[in-house]
Design an enzyme around this catalytic site. Structure first.
Site, short mmCIF file in Angstrom:
data_model
loop_
_atom_site.label_atom_id
_atom_site.label_comp_id
_atom_site.label_asym_id
_atom_site.label_seq_id
_atom_site.Cartn_x
_atom_site.Cartn_y
_atom_site.Cartn_z
N ARG A 1 0.84 -1.21 0.00
CA ARG A 1 0.00 0.00 0.00
C ARG A 1 0.87 1.25 0.00
O ARG A 1 0.60 2.21 -0.74
CB ARG A 1 -0.93 -0.02 1.21
CG ARG A 1 -2.01 -1.09 1.15
CD ARG A 1 -3.06 -0.89 2.23
NE ARG A 1 -2.58 -1.18 3.57
CZ ARG A 1 -2.80 -2.31 4.23
NH1 ARG A 1 -3.48 -3.30 3.66
NH2 ARG A 1 -2.36 -2.47 5.47
N ASP B 1 -16.53 -2.29 -3.30
CA ASP B 1 -16.65 -3.44 -2.41
C ASP B 1 -18.11 -3.85 -2.36
O ASP B 1 -19.00 -3.03 -2.60
CB ASP B 1 -16.13 -3.11 -1.01
CG ASP B 1 -15.75 -4.36 -0.23
OD1 ASP B 1 -14.54 -4.71 -0.24
OD2 ASP B 1 -16.64 -4.98 0.38
N ASN C 1 -20.77 -6.00 -6.83
CA ASN C 1 -20.01 -7.22 -7.06
C ASN C 1 -18.86 -6.88 -8.00
O ASN C 1 -19.06 -6.28 -9.06
CB ASN C 1 -20.92 -8.27 -7.70
CG ASN C 1 -20.17 -9.52 -8.11
OD1 ASN C 1 -19.52 -9.55 -9.15
ND2 ASN C 1 -20.29 -10.56 -7.30
N ALA C 2 -17.65 -7.23 -7.63
CA ALA C 2 -16.46 -6.81 -8.38
C ALA C 2 -16.49 -7.31 -9.82
O ALA C 2 -16.15 -6.56 -10.75
CB ALA C 2 -15.21 -7.30 -7.68
N ASP D 1 -7.33 -6.61 -5.08
CA ASP D 1 -6.89 -7.29 -3.85
C ASP D 1 -8.03 -8.16 -3.34
O ASP D 1 -8.63 -7.89 -2.30
CB ASP D 1 -6.48 -6.24 -2.80
CG ASP D 1 -5.90 -6.89 -1.55
OD1 ASP D 1 -5.42 -8.04 -1.64
OD2 ASP D 1 -5.95 -6.27 -0.47
N CYS E 1 -3.98 -13.94 -2.30
CA CYS E 1 -3.58 -14.41 -0.97
C CYS E 1 -3.89 -15.89 -0.78
O CYS E 1 -3.90 -16.39 0.33
CB CYS E 1 -4.25 -13.58 0.12
SG CYS E 1 -6.05 -13.63 0.11
#
Length: 380
Positions: free
Chosen positions: A200, A236, A263-264, A284, A324
């Site tokens: 970041r 988000d 919704n992304a 991310d 992740c």
């Protein structure tokens, strides 16, 4: 141990699964691990857990608790210089296997600690752990945030309780040039996602007209981008998370962040239809692959969002993209990005290969400790 279990330990991978344990005590605790080769190490042991053995030392010792606590002291000592330099920051003080302390996580937020214990063998030692932490790190409070679902796999109850001092509802953390609010008791994980801190801060050095932060949560990337971009949009699916993002912007005197509850996947597709363009996009997402069986589906999901994002970037545009999911290895991650670039008909250059922060150490023997992949890419 079976020969298979012994082979894992001889390669210094600390986990042995229940199917490879031939014989052991009936109750959890600290025990030596043996095979026909002799003692292979000292471990946290729980016969009720799928990961039955978690080795913390590959040496035979008659003082396992002392060894375990010494690992804790060493982990804390390694982080002391960072805390001294920025006591108002956020750092991981203990990173489980990465610090030879399986199933133990300790995070630091501006003088307040959050502890997570994920092993039935470790739970009775909490008081001894706290004593070492008190002696090594100055803390206003220490919270046991043992609400992670993985504890149920160890037969442990879920609870959140104070171990030291008066735990505040939230604290303010300094991260580079910005500050953000962390809810110690209600926030995800231990309160925030510290592993992306350095990434970041790195993005705070970019500038342009328009940036997009997708899967923004509390807007941590957006806050850094707002220093260099005229307009930042945080996306988000959680209205509450976006509200917190706007609160964080207000705390920093930032007024050029707007939010979209969406919704992304749908948002990126709609932006492509509109012909929208951004100078920089951050992706991310949460872990799409929770287990090995999810990798194929997760691969497709990661490819989809990255392909869509690449189409929203002009020549010279920057994509900052992460995964992740430790089950999606780094080679697979970059293979996915290459396929996304090909399908998006874009030439894409790798500017930087990055990952989790220095305080989330990776063990070469334990691939699971290398979970965060972060790429800075430029569309040519």
């Amino acid at each position: 141990m079976t020969p298979k279990g012994a082979a894992r330990l001889l390669a210094h991978h600390p986990w042995v699964y229940r199917s490879d344990v031939l014989e052991g005590p009936d109750s959890p605790g600290l025990y030596p691990v043996q095979s026909n080769r002799g003692v292979l190490g000292m471990a946290l042991y729980n016969p009720a857990s799928e990961i039955t053995v978690r080795v913390f030392s590959f040496q035979d010792t008659e003082r396992p608790l002392e060894v375990l606590l010494e690992h804790l002291r060493k982990a804390l000592t390694r982080r002391k210089p960072a805390i001294a330099q920025e006591p108002g920051g956020a750092y991981r003080l203990v990173h489980a296997e990465g610090d030879l302390l399986p199933a133990l996580v300790l995070d630091y937020y501006a003088g307040h600690g959050v502890l997570q214990v994920g092993s039935a063998a470790l739970e009775p030692l909490t008081e001894a752990l706290v004593e070492v932490i008190r002696a090594e790190i100055p803390l206003h409070s220490l919270l046991a945030k043992n609400d992670q679902k993985s504890r149920s796999l160890e037969g442990l109850p879920l609870h959140v309780r104070a171990l030291l001092g008066q735990v505040p509802d939230f604290v303010m953390v300094q991260e580079g040039s910005v500050r953000y609010r962390v809810d110690l008791t209600q926030g995800q994980k231990t309160g925030a996602f510290i592993d992306q801190r350095d990434n970041r801060i790195r993005l705070g050095s970019f500038a342009g007209k328009k940036a997009l932060d997708v899967f923004s949560y509390h807007g941590s990337f957006a806050l850094h981008l707002a220093r260099g971009f005229e307009q930042v949009i945080a996306v988000d699916s959680s209205a509450a998370a976006l509200q917190r993002a706007l609160q964080n912007a207000t705390i920093n005197g930032i007024n050029n962040i707007s939010t979209r509850e969406a919704n992304a996947f749908e948002f990126l597709r709609e932006e492509e239809k509109r012909g929208s363009l951004y100078d920089l996009i951050v992706l991310d997402p949460p872990a799409f692959a929770k287990g090995k069986r999810d990798v194929e589906r997760a691969y497709a999901a990661y490819k989809e969002i990255n392909l869509r994002a690449m189409k929203l970037l002009p020549s010279g545009g920057i994509l900052a993209t992460a995964s992740c999911s430790h089950h999606l290895s780094e080679p697979l991650f970059y293979q996915m990005l290459a396929e996304a670039a090909a399908d998006a008909h874009r030439t894409v250059r790798v500017l930087e290969k990055r990952g989790q922060g220095w305080d989330h150490p990776v063990l070469l023997n334990v691939p699971e400790t290398h979970y965060l992949k972060f790429a800075l890419l430029e569309v040519m």
